[in-house]
Design an enzyme around this catalytic site. Structure first.
Site, PDB file in Angstrom:
ATOM      1  N   ASP A   1      49.695  74.379  41.054  1.00  0.00           N
ATOM      2  CA  ASP A   1      50.534  73.238  40.658  1.00  0.00           C
ATOM      3  C   ASP A   1      52.011  73.552  40.951  1.00  0.00           C
ATOM      4  OD1 ASP A   1      51.084  70.779  39.406  1.00  0.00           O
ATOM      5  OD2 ASP A   1      51.351  71.726  37.439  1.00  0.00           O
TER       6      ASP A   1
ATOM      7  N   ASN B   1      47.456  64.331  36.619  1.00  0.00           N
ATOM      8  CA  ASN B   1      47.878  65.628  36.066  1.00  0.00           C
ATOM      9  C   ASN B   1      48.215  65.548  34.578  1.00  0.00           C
ATOM     10  OD1 ASN B   1      47.743  66.432  38.715  1.00  0.00           O
ATOM     11  ND2 ASN B   1      49.799  67.292  38.784  1.00  0.00           N
TER      12      ASN B   1
HETATM   13  P1  13P Z   1      52.622  66.040  31.833  1.00  0.00           P
HETATM   14  O1  13P Z   1      53.879  66.717  31.418  1.00  0.00           O
HETATM   15  O2  13P Z   1      52.695  64.561  31.636  1.00  0.00           O
HETATM   16  O3  13P Z   1      51.406  66.601  31.187  1.00  0.00           O
HETATM   17  O4  13P Z   1      52.454  66.258  33.424  1.00  0.00           O
HETATM   18  C1  13P Z   1      51.866  67.450  33.912  1.00  0.00           C
HETATM   19  C2  13P Z   1      52.015  67.588  35.379  1.00  0.00           C
HETATM   20  O5  13P Z   1      52.393  66.693  36.105  1.00  0.00           O
HETATM   21  C3  13P Z   1      51.663  68.912  35.946  1.00  0.00           C
HETATM   22  O6  13P Z   1      51.919  68.970  37.311  1.00  0.00           O
HETATM   23  O1  G3H Z   2      54.741  70.042  35.895  1.00  0.00           O
HETATM   24  C1  G3H Z   2      54.743  71.097  35.275  1.00  0.00           C
HETATM   25  C2  G3H Z   2      53.540  71.495  34.508  1.00  0.00           C
HETATM   26  O2  G3H Z   2      53.480  70.809  33.309  1.00  0.00           O
HETATM   27  C3  G3H Z   2      53.483  72.982  34.361  1.00  0.00           C
HETATM   28  O3  G3H Z   2      54.368  73.429  33.382  1.00  0.00           O
HETATM   29  O4  G3H Z   2      55.627  75.121  34.669  1.00  0.00           O
HETATM   30  O5  G3H Z   2      55.691  75.116  32.170  1.00  0.00           O
HETATM   31  O6  G3H Z   2      53.620  75.818  33.386  1.00  0.00           O
HETATM   32  P1  G3H Z   2      54.870  74.977  33.412  1.00  0.00           P
HETATM   33 ZN    ZN Z   3      53.671  67.853  37.872  1.00  0.00          ZN
END
Ligand code: 13P
Ligand code: G3H
Ligand code: ZN
Length: 319
Positions: free
Chosen positions: A81, A254
């Site tokens: 991600d 997501n």
């Molecule tokens: P949220 O913060 O809405 O859960 O989105 C998560 C996300 O886009 C991770 O890539």
């Molecule tokens: O978009 C970001 C995701 O919610 C991941 O969050 O970078 O704190 O793990 P993080």
């Molecule tokens: Zn994201």
């Protein structure tokens, strides 16, 4: 069974969306697998750069491989991600990931194209697919904070050029959602007109909706009643909008923040009720089934519930 992200999208396109959930530890992984098995749903596990640093990328890989053995019925993909170029290469070379996201959306269009193209080349050589991003979501993401006023929606014409020039397999679009627990401060929800226009320009290309947590009101209220201090204005996506978005080509939704809220609520309520307890397993035993219950509800809203046997058949037919 770990499958390609491409296969999950092929099965879902235009019919339902696959939930992509971030994990950081074993308890989240256990709840995630249990919930998807209960719902008979395929899913995507996603790992951020932050998670790879927090738990160590090798630990996360070990946890996921163990879950694959503990839950042999599960059908899922493993995804990076919001990767930068170097992290994408690390994941591609590891041979463990089904897909990576290169997020160069903060760069100028030409730079975004150039970086994405390089990652696509390396990934495709190993049969791994690539999600890229165009447009800018508001909210907090990794170490970057984007104000609502600096966020801008994906331009459908640019999206077509971007996908043609980069060869990316799926496109993360800015369509009104934002990361974190405080979405839609201006009162706006998903821009379905923009999603429709992007699909028109890119028929058949899987779209990805980031920032899709729902930030349930009752969850926020319970956290605050148990000593939390979430601010007024905590608000997320209406889960009734997941399926209409899926019908317009959104294949991946997501969700990270909602899982954090379940965790926070369980721990706060537990320690408020049992201040004498100091066994981490006591609260963990509550969190795992609570998170699984949350995953079941999201699979139902996404339309992925009940799709597991059919996806498995498709995966086995391609072996
Ligand atoms: P949220 O913060 O809405 O859960 O989105 C998560 C996300 O886009 C991770 O890539
Ligand atoms: O978009 C970001 C995701 O919610 C991941 O969050 O970078 O704190 O793990 P993080
Ligand atoms: Zn994201």
């Amino acid at each position: 069974m770990i499958v390609t992200t491409k296969l999950l999208f092929e099965h879902a396109y235009g019919k339902y969306a696959v939930g992509a959930y971030n994990i950081n530890n074993a308890e989240q992984a256990m709840g995630l697998f249990k919930g998807n098995i209960d719902a008979k749903s395929p899913f995507i596990i996603q790992i951020s750069k932050g998670a790879r640093a927090y738990t160590d990328k090798r630990m996360l890989e070990g946890i996921i491989r163990a879950c694959d053995e503990i839950f042999p019925e599960a059908v899922f993909a493993v995804h990076l991600d919001h990767g930068d170029e170097q992290t994408c290469y690390d994941c591609i070379d590891s041979g463990f990931y089904s897909s990576v996201m290169i997020d160069a959306s903060h760069d100028a269009f030409e730079e975004n194209v150039a970086i994405t193209k390089r990652v696509v080349e390396r990934a495709h050589a190993k049969g791994i697919s690539v999600e890229a991003e165009l447009g800018q979501l508001g909210g907090v993401e990794e170490d970057i904070q984007v104000d609502e006023k600096n966020a801008h929606l994906t331009d459908p014409d640019e999206a077509k050029i971007f996908v043609e020039q980069t060869g990316c397999d799926s496109l993360a679009c800015a369509i009104g959602t934002s990361h974190g627990a405080y979405k839609f401060s201006g009162g706006q929800g998903i821009h379905f007109d923009v999603v429709g226009a992007i699909q028109k320009q890119l028929p058949g290309v899987p779209l990805v909706m980031h920032g899709s947590s729902s930030v349930p009101e009752d969850e926020v209220a319970r956290i605050n009643a148990a000593g939390g201090k979430l601010k007024a204005g905590a608000k997320g996506v209406d889960i009734a909008q997941y399926l209409p978005a899926a019908k317009l080509g959104v294949c991946k939704v997501n969700i990270d923040t909602d899982g954090r809220l379940v965790w926070t609520r369980v721990l706060r309520e537990f320690f408020l009720a049992k201040p004498e307890d100091f066994d981490l397993r006591s609260s963990g035993k509550i969190f795992i089934p609570e998170y699984a219950k949350f995953i079941v509800s999201r699979s139902e809203a996404l339309g992925s519930a009940g799709q597991l046997d059919s996806v498995r058949e498709l995966a086995l037919s391609k072996k």
